[in-house]
Design a protein around this motif. Structure first.
Motif, PDB file in Angstrom:
ATOM      1  N   PHE A 100      59.314 -60.738  77.418  1.00  0.00           N
ATOM      2  CA  PHE A 100      60.444 -60.720  76.491  1.00  0.00           C
ATOM      3  C   PHE A 100      59.973 -61.073  75.089  1.00  0.00           C
ATOM      4  N   ARG A 101      60.527 -60.365  74.082  1.00  0.00           N
ATOM      5  CA  ARG A 101      60.208 -60.643  72.685  1.00  0.00           C
ATOM      6  C   ARG A 101      61.485 -60.631  71.862  1.00  0.00           C
ATOM      7  N   ASP A 102      61.572 -61.538  70.901  1.00  0.00           N
ATOM      8  CA  ASP A 102      62.744 -61.617  70.038  1.00  0.00           C
ATOM      9  C   ASP A 102      62.280 -61.792  68.588  1.00  0.00           C
ATOM     10  N   ILE A 103      62.601 -60.804  67.749  1.00  0.00           N
ATOM     11  CA  ILE A 103      62.343 -60.898  66.310  1.00  0.00           C
ATOM     12  C   ILE A 103      63.690 -61.064  65.621  1.00  0.00           C
ATOM     13  N   ILE A 104      63.807 -62.111  64.793  1.00  0.00           N
ATOM     14  CA  ILE A 104      65.093 -62.489  64.203  1.00  0.00           C
ATOM     15  C   ILE A 104      65.041 -62.388  62.688  1.00  0.00           C
ATOM     16  N   LEU A 105      66.085 -61.767  62.115  1.00  0.00           N
ATOM     17  CA  LEU A 105      66.323 -61.799  60.676  1.00  0.00           C
ATOM     18  C   LEU A 105      67.695 -62.433  60.478  1.00  0.00           C
ATOM     19  N   GLY A 106      67.734 -63.586  59.800  1.00  0.00           N
ATOM     20  CA  GLY A 106      68.975 -64.339  59.692  1.00  0.00           C
ATOM     21  C   GLY A 106      69.335 -64.696  58.265  1.00  0.00           C
ATOM     22  N   LEU A 127      74.343 -66.109  60.435  1.00  0.00           N
ATOM     23  CA  LEU A 127      74.388 -64.910  61.266  1.00  0.00           C
ATOM     24  C   LEU A 127      72.991 -64.319  61.366  1.00  0.00           C
ATOM     25  N   ASP A 128      72.695 -63.705  62.530  1.00  0.00           N
ATOM     26  CA  ASP A 128      71.355 -63.190  62.797  1.00  0.00           C
ATOM     27  C   ASP A 128      71.400 -61.755  63.304  1.00  0.00           C
ATOM     28  N   ILE A 129      70.352 -61.012  62.994  1.00  0.00           N
ATOM     29  CA  ILE A 129      70.068 -59.721  63.618  1.00  0.00           C
ATOM     30  C   ILE A 129      68.851 -59.913  64.514  1.00  0.00           C
ATOM     31  N   HIS A 130      68.953 -59.473  65.777  1.00  0.00           N
ATOM     32  CA  HIS A 130      67.875 -59.647  66.749  1.00  0.00           C
ATOM     33  C   HIS A 130      67.313 -58.284  67.157  1.00  0.00           C
ATOM     34  N   TRP A 131      66.002 -58.184  67.145  1.00  0.00           N
ATOM     35  CA  TRP A 131      65.323 -57.033  67.730  1.00  0.00           C
ATOM     36  C   TRP A 131      64.678 -57.518  69.022  1.00  0.00           C
ATOM     37  N   LEU A 132      65.308 -57.164  70.142  1.00  0.00           N
ATOM     38  CA  LEU A 132      64.872 -57.627  71.455  1.00  0.00           C
ATOM     39  C   LEU A 132      64.044 -56.555  72.143  1.00  0.00           C
ATOM     40  N   SER A 133      63.047 -56.996  72.888  1.00  0.00           N
ATOM     41  CA  SER A 133      62.227 -56.074  73.668  1.00  0.00           C
ATOM     42  C   SER A 133      62.007 -56.668  75.056  1.00  0.00           C
ATOM     43  N   PHE A 134      62.334 -55.893  76.092  1.00  0.00           N
ATOM     44  CA  PHE A 134      62.152 -56.310  77.481  1.00  0.00           C
ATOM     45  C   PHE A 134      61.205 -55.320  78.154  1.00  0.00           C
ATOM     46  N   THR A 135      60.092 -55.828  78.684  1.00  0.00           N
ATOM     47  CA  THR A 135      59.098 -54.981  79.336  1.00  0.00           C
ATOM     48  C   THR A 135      58.952 -55.398  80.794  1.00  0.00           C
TER      49      THR A 135
END
Length: 204
Positions: A100-106, A127-135
């Motif tokens: 799992f990976r989480d990149i956050i721009l808040g 408030l946040d924007i999340h770019w999630l990646s599940f492998t």
């Protein structure tokens, strides 16, 4: 001569540490590093996946008033192994394991309280924007046999954070502190988490 120079340096250091926390019209840059706890909901049912990750990032701030900052932050966290028990994928039920990976721009605010000392407590949120990646890594049934793999997935979603912390002013430009936050993330794998970073702030 050495004693005079040493005395002058001590006076300078003491005078710097007595300056107030930088406020209105000033910029801040603050790298941070710490740990984050994630409780992730599986879209395949079953139990949530949990784990601690190394979290790091950077925060920029601008003083709207003497005590109120607007902040923009970028953070990164990843977990090598998240396990969901009783997950159901393509008709098979078992234990699903993912990375799992989480990149956050808040974007948020921080309000600093005037404590009258070098210790500065504060509250914040945003408030946040999340770019999630599940492998996907493994899907094992109860007998331990590997089943058909689940699909990998990337997802953009939104969330929010609230928190607070305390800074110690080393001088008018530098401070160090703890910046704990509670995060909630929406989306098909909605989850909550806690981040406990050590933050280093430079004001200019």
């Amino acid at each position: 001569m050495k004693k005079i120079i040493t005395s002058l340096l001590l006076v300078l250091l003491i005078s710097l540490t007595k300056n107030s926390y930088a406020g209105e019209g000033l910029f801040k840059i603050a790298p941070e590093i710490g740990f984050s706890y994630h409780n992730i909901t599986s879209e395949y049912g079953g139990s949530s996946g949990r784990g601690w990750a190394l979290s790091w990032g950077v925060e920029g701030g601008y003083g709207l008033t003497e005590q109120l900052d607007v902040v923009l932050r970028v953070n990164y966290a990843s977990l090598d192994s998240v396990k969901y028990k009783n997950a159901r994928v393509t008709g098979d039920t078992g234990t699903l394991e993912e990375s799992f990976r989480d990149i956050i721009l808040g974007l948020g605010v921080k309000y600093h309280f005037d404590s009258g000392s070098e210790w500065v407590p504060y509250l914040g949120g945003g408030l946040d924007i999340h770019w999630l990646s599940f492998t996907d890594r493994n899907l094992l049934n109860d007998a331990g046999y590997r089943l058909q793999r689940a699909a990998n997935k990337d997802e953009f979603t939104f969330g929010f954070n609230i928190g607070g912390g305390i800074l110690y002013r080393i001088n008018e430009s530098f401070s160090i502190g703890l910046d704990p936050r509670f995060d909630y993330v929406f989306g098909s794998n909605g989850f909550y988490g806690f981040t406990i970073p050590l933050i280093f702030t430079y004001t200019f």
